[in-house]
Design an enzyme around this catalytic site. Structure first.
Site, PDB file in Angstrom:
ATOM      1  N   ARG A  76       7.728   4.780   1.180  1.00  0.00           N
ATOM      2  CA  ARG A  76       8.589   5.906   0.805  1.00  0.00           C
ATOM      3  C   ARG A  76       8.076   7.186   1.441  1.00  0.00           C
ATOM      4  O   ARG A  76       6.871   7.392   1.551  1.00  0.00           O
ATOM      5  CB  ARG A  76       8.608   6.092  -0.719  1.00  0.00           C
ATOM      6  N   TYR A 204      13.280   1.157   4.901  1.00  0.00           N
ATOM      7  CA  TYR A 204      12.212   0.621   4.067  1.00  0.00           C
ATOM      8  C   TYR A 204      12.395   0.824   2.563  1.00  0.00           C
ATOM      9  O   TYR A 204      12.636   1.943   2.101  1.00  0.00           O
ATOM     10  CB  TYR A 204      10.855   1.227   4.462  1.00  0.00           C
ATOM     11  N   GLY A 205      12.194  -0.217   1.795  1.00  0.00           N
ATOM     12  CA  GLY A 205      11.996  -0.181   0.336  1.00  0.00           C
ATOM     13  C   GLY A 205      12.759   0.912  -0.380  1.00  0.00           C
ATOM     14  O   GLY A 205      13.976   1.040  -0.266  1.00  0.00           O
ATOM     15  N   LYS A 213      14.774   3.174  -6.590  1.00  0.00           N
ATOM     16  CA  LYS A 213      14.246   4.473  -6.998  1.00  0.00           C
ATOM     17  C   LYS A 213      15.362   5.535  -7.013  1.00  0.00           C
ATOM     18  O   LYS A 213      15.376   6.420  -7.876  1.00  0.00           O
ATOM     19  CB  LYS A 213      13.096   4.888  -6.085  1.00  0.00           C
ATOM     20  N   HIS A 233       9.627   4.818 -14.838  1.00  0.00           N
ATOM     21  CA  HIS A 233       8.920   3.965 -13.871  1.00  0.00           C
ATOM     22  C   HIS A 233       7.956   3.070 -14.648  1.00  0.00           C
ATOM     23  O   HIS A 233       6.745   3.282 -14.628  1.00  0.00           O
ATOM     24  CB  HIS A 233       8.165   4.884 -12.901  1.00  0.00           C
ATOM     25  N   SER A 255       2.896   4.223  -8.422  1.00  0.00           N
ATOM     26  CA  SER A 255       3.117   3.182  -7.422  1.00  0.00           C
ATOM     27  C   SER A 255       1.787   2.551  -6.991  1.00  0.00           C
ATOM     28  O   SER A 255       0.806   3.258  -6.766  1.00  0.00           O
ATOM     29  CB  SER A 255       3.804   3.792  -6.207  1.00  0.00           C
ATOM     30  N   ALA A 256       1.804   1.233  -6.906  1.00  0.00           N
ATOM     31  CA  ALA A 256       0.626   0.453  -6.498  1.00  0.00           C
ATOM     32  C   ALA A 256      -0.575   0.659  -7.422  1.00  0.00           C
ATOM     33  O   ALA A 256      -1.717   0.693  -6.985  1.00  0.00           O
ATOM     34  CB  ALA A 256       0.266   0.721  -5.037  1.00  0.00           C
ATOM     35  N   CYS A 257      -0.311   0.801  -8.714  1.00  0.00           N
ATOM     36  CA  CYS A 257      -1.402   0.942  -9.686  1.00  0.00           C
ATOM     37  C   CYS A 257      -1.383  -0.152 -10.745  1.00  0.00           C
ATOM     38  O   CYS A 257      -1.993  -0.015 -11.799  1.00  0.00           O
ATOM     39  CB  CYS A 257      -1.353   2.313 -10.342  1.00  0.00           C
ATOM     40  N   GLY A 258      -0.658  -1.242 -10.505  1.00  0.00           N
ATOM     41  CA  GLY A 258      -0.840  -2.405 -11.363  1.00  0.00           C
ATOM     42  C   GLY A 258       0.298  -2.792 -12.287  1.00  0.00           C
ATOM     43  O   GLY A 258       0.094  -3.612 -13.184  1.00  0.00           O
ATOM     44  N   LYS A 259       1.510  -2.285 -12.101  1.00  0.00           N
ATOM     45  CA  LYS A 259       2.609  -2.666 -12.998  1.00  0.00           C
ATOM     46  C   LYS A 259       2.995  -4.137 -12.820  1.00  0.00           C
ATOM     47  O   LYS A 259       3.098  -4.878 -13.796  1.00  0.00           O
ATOM     48  CB  LYS A 259       3.851  -1.784 -12.766  1.00  0.00           C
ATOM     49  N   ASN A 261       1.316  -6.551 -11.653  1.00  0.00           N
ATOM     50  CA  ASN A 261       0.244  -7.409 -12.142  1.00  0.00           C
ATOM     51  C   ASN A 261       0.192  -7.472 -13.660  1.00  0.00           C
ATOM     52  O   ASN A 261       0.065  -8.548 -14.239  1.00  0.00           O
ATOM     53  CB  ASN A 261      -1.096  -6.930 -11.571  1.00  0.00           C
ATOM     54  N   ASP A 284       8.936  -2.708 -12.810  1.00  0.00           N
ATOM     55  CA  ASP A 284       8.965  -1.401 -12.139  1.00  0.00           C
ATOM     56  C   ASP A 284       9.778  -0.329 -12.866  1.00  0.00           C
ATOM     57  O   ASP A 284       9.400   0.826 -12.846  1.00  0.00           O
ATOM     58  CB  ASP A 284       9.505  -1.576 -10.712  1.00  0.00           C
ATOM     59  N   SER A 374       2.546  -3.674   2.452  1.00  0.00           N
ATOM     60  CA  SER A 374       3.421  -4.831   2.718  1.00  0.00           C
ATOM     61  C   SER A 374       3.884  -5.402   1.384  1.00  0.00           C
ATOM     62  O   SER A 374       3.179  -5.290   0.371  1.00  0.00           O
ATOM     63  CB  SER A 374       2.689  -5.882   3.545  1.00  0.00           C
ATOM     64  N   ARG A 375       5.063  -6.015   1.386  1.00  0.00           N
ATOM     65  CA  ARG A 375       5.675  -6.364   0.097  1.00  0.00           C
ATOM     66  C   ARG A 375       6.393  -7.709   0.138  1.00  0.00           C
ATOM     67  O   ARG A 375       6.712  -8.236   1.199  1.00  0.00           O
ATOM     68  CB  ARG A 375       6.688  -5.268  -0.285  1.00  0.00           C
ATOM     69  N   ARG A 406      -5.043   5.360 -11.577  1.00  0.00           N
ATOM     70  CA  ARG A 406      -6.299   5.053 -10.900  1.00  0.00           C
ATOM     71  C   ARG A 406      -7.190   6.260 -10.986  1.00  0.00           C
ATOM     72  O   ARG A 406      -6.914   7.276 -10.346  1.00  0.00           O
ATOM     73  CB  ARG A 406      -6.040   4.832  -9.409  1.00  0.00           C
TER      74      ARG A 406
HETATM   75  P1  GTP Z   1       4.691  -0.456  -7.187  1.00  0.00           P
HETATM   76  O1  GTP Z   1       5.450  -1.687  -6.862  1.00  0.00           O
HETATM   77  O2  GTP Z   1       4.328   0.349  -5.980  1.00  0.00           O
HETATM   78  O3  GTP Z   1       5.348   0.389  -8.225  1.00  0.00           O
HETATM   79  O4  GTP Z   1       3.219  -0.937  -7.698  1.00  0.00           O
HETATM   80  P2  GTP Z   1       2.679  -1.606  -9.062  1.00  0.00           P
HETATM   81  O5  GTP Z   1       2.375  -0.540 -10.056  1.00  0.00           O
HETATM   82  O6  GTP Z   1       3.567  -2.712  -9.492  1.00  0.00           O
HETATM   83  O7  GTP Z   1       1.253  -2.195  -8.602  1.00  0.00           O
HETATM   84  P3  GTP Z   1       0.776  -3.716  -8.369  1.00  0.00           P
HETATM   85  O8  GTP Z   1       0.744  -4.505  -9.651  1.00  0.00           O
HETATM   86  O9  GTP Z   1       1.532  -4.288  -7.253  1.00  0.00           O
HETATM   87  O10 GTP Z   1      -0.737  -3.485  -7.933  1.00  0.00           O
HETATM   88  C1  GTP Z   1      -1.079  -2.723  -6.796  1.00  0.00           C
HETATM   89  C2  GTP Z   1      -2.464  -3.087  -6.322  1.00  0.00           C
HETATM   90  O11 GTP Z   1      -3.418  -2.881  -7.375  1.00  0.00           O
HETATM   91  C3  GTP Z   1      -2.587  -4.543  -5.894  1.00  0.00           C
HETATM   92  O12 GTP Z   1      -3.372  -4.619  -4.730  1.00  0.00           O
HETATM   93  C4  GTP Z   1      -3.291  -5.190  -7.065  1.00  0.00           C
HETATM   94  O13 GTP Z   1      -4.029  -6.318  -6.668  1.00  0.00           O
HETATM   95  C5  GTP Z   1      -4.164  -4.057  -7.616  1.00  0.00           C
HETATM   96  N1  GTP Z   1      -4.375  -4.204  -9.081  1.00  0.00           N
HETATM   97  C6  GTP Z   1      -3.426  -4.473 -10.008  1.00  0.00           C
HETATM   98  N2  GTP Z   1      -3.968  -4.582 -11.254  1.00  0.00           N
HETATM   99  C7  GTP Z   1      -5.293  -4.355 -11.108  1.00  0.00           C
HETATM  100  C8  GTP Z   1      -6.393  -4.332 -12.037  1.00  0.00           C
HETATM  101  O14 GTP Z   1      -6.262  -4.527 -13.252  1.00  0.00           O
HETATM  102  N3  GTP Z   1      -7.622  -4.042 -11.516  1.00  0.00           N
HETATM  103  C9  GTP Z   1      -7.802  -3.804 -10.171  1.00  0.00           C
HETATM  104  N4  GTP Z   1      -9.033  -3.536  -9.742  1.00  0.00           N
HETATM  105  N5  GTP Z   1      -6.788  -3.836  -9.277  1.00  0.00           N
HETATM  106  C10 GTP Z   1      -5.553  -4.103  -9.727  1.00  0.00           C
HETATM  107  C1  SPV Z   2       7.013   2.253  -5.526  1.00  0.00           C
HETATM  108  O1  SPV Z   2       6.620   2.881  -4.532  1.00  0.00           O
HETATM  109  O2  SPV Z   2       6.814   2.663  -6.699  1.00  0.00           O
HETATM  110  C2  SPV Z   2       7.696   0.956  -5.359  1.00  0.00           C
HETATM  111  C3  SPV Z   2       8.090   0.566  -4.007  1.00  0.00           C
HETATM  112  O3  SPV Z   2       7.967   0.280  -6.328  1.00  0.00           O
HETATM  113  S1  SPV Z   2       9.503   1.385  -3.456  1.00  0.00           S
HETATM  114  O4  SPV Z   2      10.662   0.522  -3.691  1.00  0.00           O
HETATM  115  O5  SPV Z   2       9.345   1.602  -1.995  1.00  0.00           O
HETATM  116  O6  SPV Z   2       9.689   2.617  -4.148  1.00  0.00           O
HETATM  117 MN    MN Z   3       7.297   1.337  -8.261  1.00  0.00          MN
END
Ligand code: GTP
Ligand code: SPV
Ligand code: MN
Length: 594
Positions: A76, A204-205, A213, A233, A255-259, A261, A284, A374-375, A406
């Site tokens: 984004r 992209y995304g 979004k 979110h 974003s990318a902080c563990g949702k 997972n 998400d 990458s996704r 984070r």
């Molecule tokens: P968006 O799709 O961008 O909204 O991201 P998201 O919040 O869904 O994050 P996602 O679960 O994809 O995790 C992002 C990264 O953080 C990945 O590389 C995971 O492996 C890592 N991660 C997720 N949960 C944990 C955790 O509990 N501990 C650690 N150390 N890393 C984590």
């Molecule tokens: C985010 O960035 O929070 C995502 C990926 O979930 S995107 O669809 O590109 O917004």
């Molecule tokens: Mn997201």
């Protein structure tokens, strides 16, 4: 002009708008997506012809495809994202603003003739289960087969969405064109007053899948403000304890902080043996309304996952690995010599392969084989941990809302807000280190209110006010918590094992919701004592646990000052209650009674 599936709607508003877009973009062909399997197959063939899809090893990845986006188009672009309200004040200081009178002509000139010789796909879709009163209908126009096929996974596409729309004018007009993918001609513009999104110059995304979004957060948050609901979110997950009681929780992490997972968490072995269960409803986005019983009810408007690939493996997220074992689109991952796919944190690195840029790669090259953002794009219905109620029209009742980010320092593993107003302040001032999900520097701490900084579609002060009001409107609002899986020790190592082990923290959270466990009052909120956390079987030193639960008063006092600086930039519409909570936090930290 050539047309495919023409005549699938008689909706005059829709037909009129498509005619306008055809006149502007001048495609060679218009293809209406009816949502059928046959249509999807034909579209997939088309994606191979245009080069949107590259073949993968079909034995290892049945029904899967690889997509490589342009090198300058991998995340984004928040700087190029605009809220185009007539009054700049309604956009507020956290968004880029452009007047509609400037935006429409600017984007029109880029889109003019941009689809010449190409196909325009028309994608009617629903955000939310078709039979949910909360659902919203959108129609996306795009010249990207990749976007069209991704929308077929991420949303509910085709005739069913058109039937739900009927002859109504109440749909979001989502116009997307790749144009030349040049950053100087890339704009993602939202027109909340017109219920429209125009996006040019990116494939992209979140820039291009406009249901996600753009519609489900930026426009939906604006609509929710007017109609009395919240677009957030947040993941949605169900946690069932050994007694069989289920709690639904929603969690907002940037974003990318563990949702993804957390939403697919697999309980640690001893927890699973005792009967703990975690089930997925969304990863998400959550749309939340106050129900008649005074509780918050959440639906997931999406039908698929657009998840981060790096770090996903059999250990960290086995449910995701199963979900993406078939019928999945992979974007910007590495391809091994046998056509199978790999990314950092997947397994042992291959000796060589083709990286996300399409170039020869070896581990010695020193650059990542897959892009850090990458996704995978995969249907929710393939998730083994999916909860039965994932499409329930009314949504599921929330026991807790969890904020998190984070933070290498400062924020402890978990704390609970004293009440709704304090929880709103905790969300409003939360911060997190930036990630690869958006272009720009990675690892810089920034404030990200409710993990919504890039997604609040209106004035942030009004958004905080809306949060306070929604809580007040609910006689049984969820409890609010804050977590941090990412605290580091002096050597820079994560103190907490994370992933499945996060259930140990969720357990304390839902025991708090049940009123079954006590908490200690600290200046920042209510916290577990060491012995309140179920850490049995975990290889964690006493020191690490203490560090995870520590509150450094000096650091927190500095945090309070930094919060003040942040709030001062948000303008006059920030409610007094937020400042009051900040003052109380400072007093508590200074040792005064709070
Ligand atoms: P968006 O799709 O961008 O909204 O991201 P998201 O919040 O869904 O994050 P996602 O679960 O994809 O995790 C992002 C990264 O953080 C990945 O590389 C995971 O492996 C890592 N991660 C997720 N949960 C944990 C955790 O509990 N501990 C650690 N150390 N890393 C984590
Ligand atoms: C985010 O960035 O929070 C995502 C990926 O979930 S995107 O669809 O590109 O917004
Ligand atoms: Mn997201």
């Amino acid at each position: 002009m050539d047309e495919i599936n023409t005549g699938i709607t008689k909706n005059k508003h829709l037909l009129g708008w498509i005619a306008e877009c055809v006149k502007l973009c001048k495609p060679e062909r218009v293809w209406w997506l009816d949502g059928s399997d046959a249509d999807k197959e034909r579209l997939t063939e088309e994606a191979y012809k245009t080069g949107d899809f590259l073949p993968v090893n079909a034995e290892k990845h049945p029904g899967c495809h690889l997509h490589r986006s342009a090198h300058n188009d991998v995340a984004r672009t928040e700087k190029l994202t605009f809220i185009c309200t007539r009054d700049e004040g309604d956009c507020g200081p956290t968004n880029n603003w452009m007047a509609p009178s400037e935006a429409y002509p600017k984007l029109s000139s880029i889109l003019d003739g941009s689809m010449a010789g190409r196909t325009m796909y028309v994608i009617p879709f629903s955000m939310g289960p078709i039979d949910s009163p909360a659902r919203k209908i959108g129609v996306e126009i795009t010249d990207s087969a990749y976007v069209a096929l991704s929308m077929m996974i991420m949303t509910r596409v085709g005739i069913k969405a058109l039937d739900a729309l009927g002859d109504s004018d109440d749909f979001t007009r989502c116009l997307h064109g790749k144009a030349d993918l040049h950053e100087s001609r890339r704009f993602i513009c939202h027109f909340p007053e017109d219920n429209a999104v125009w996006s040019v110059g990116s494939g992209y995304g979140g820039n291009a899948l406009l249901g996600k979004k753009c519609l489900a957060l930026r426009l939906a948050s604006w609509q929710g403000k007017k109609e009395g609901w919240l677009a957030e979110h947040m993941l949605i997950t169900a946690i069932t304890n050994p007694a069989g009681k289920t709690h639904f929780v929603a969690a907002a992490f940037p974003s990318a902080c563990g949702k993804t997972n957390l939403s697919m968490l697999v309980p640690p072995k001893d927890f699973a043996e005792k009967g703990w269960k975690v089930q997925t409803l969304g990863d998400d986005i959550a749309w939340i309304r106050v129900g008649e019983d005074g509780r918050f009810y959440a639906i997931n408007p999406e039908a698929g996952f657009f998840g981060v690939a790096p770090g996903t493996n059999e250990k960290t997220n086995p449910n995701a690995m199963k979900t993406i074992s078939k019928n999945t689109i992979f974007t910007n991952v590495l391809q091994r010599d046998d056509g199978s796919l790999w990314w950092e944190g997947h397994s042992k690195a291959p000796e060589k392969g083709i990286d996300w840029k399409g170039e020869e790669w070896t581990p010695e090259k020193g650059s990542p084989g897959s892009h850090p953002n990458s996704r995978f794009t995969a249907p929710l219905s393939q998730c083994p941990s999916l909860h039965d109620d994932w499409e329930t029209p009314k949504g599921v009742p929330l026991s807790a809302i969890i904020f998190g980010g984070r933070r290498a320092k400062l924020a402890p593993l978990v704390f609970e807000a004293f009440n709704w107003q304090h929880g709103t302040f905790v969300g409003a001032t939360m911060a997190s280190e930036t990630t690869a999900a958006a272009t720009g520097a990675v690892g810089v701490v920034r404030r990200d209110p409710m993990a919504m900084l890039p997604f609040i579609g209106y004035n942030v002060g009004d958004y905080f006010r809306h949060w306070l009001e929604r809580g007040a409107a609910a006689s049984n609002a969820p409890k609010i918590f804050h977590v941090n899986w990412f605290k580091r020790n002096a050597d820079g190592k994560y103190l907490w094992p994370g992933y499945g082990e996060n259930l140990r923290v969720l357990k304390w959270i839902i025991e708090r919701c049940d009123g079954r466990i006590s908490a200690v009052k600290t200046p920042i909120g209510l916290m577990p004592r060491k012995e309140d956390l179920d850490l049995r079987g975990l290889d964690l030193s006493e020191d690490a646990v203490e560090e995870l639960l520590a509150i450094d008063t000096q650091e927190w006092l500095a945090e309070v000052e930094s919060q003040a600086e942040f709030l001062s930039k948000l303008g006059e519409r920030v409610p007094d209650e937020i400042y009051v909570e900040r003052g109380k936090l400072k007093d508590r930290l200074m040792g005064n009674k709070g």
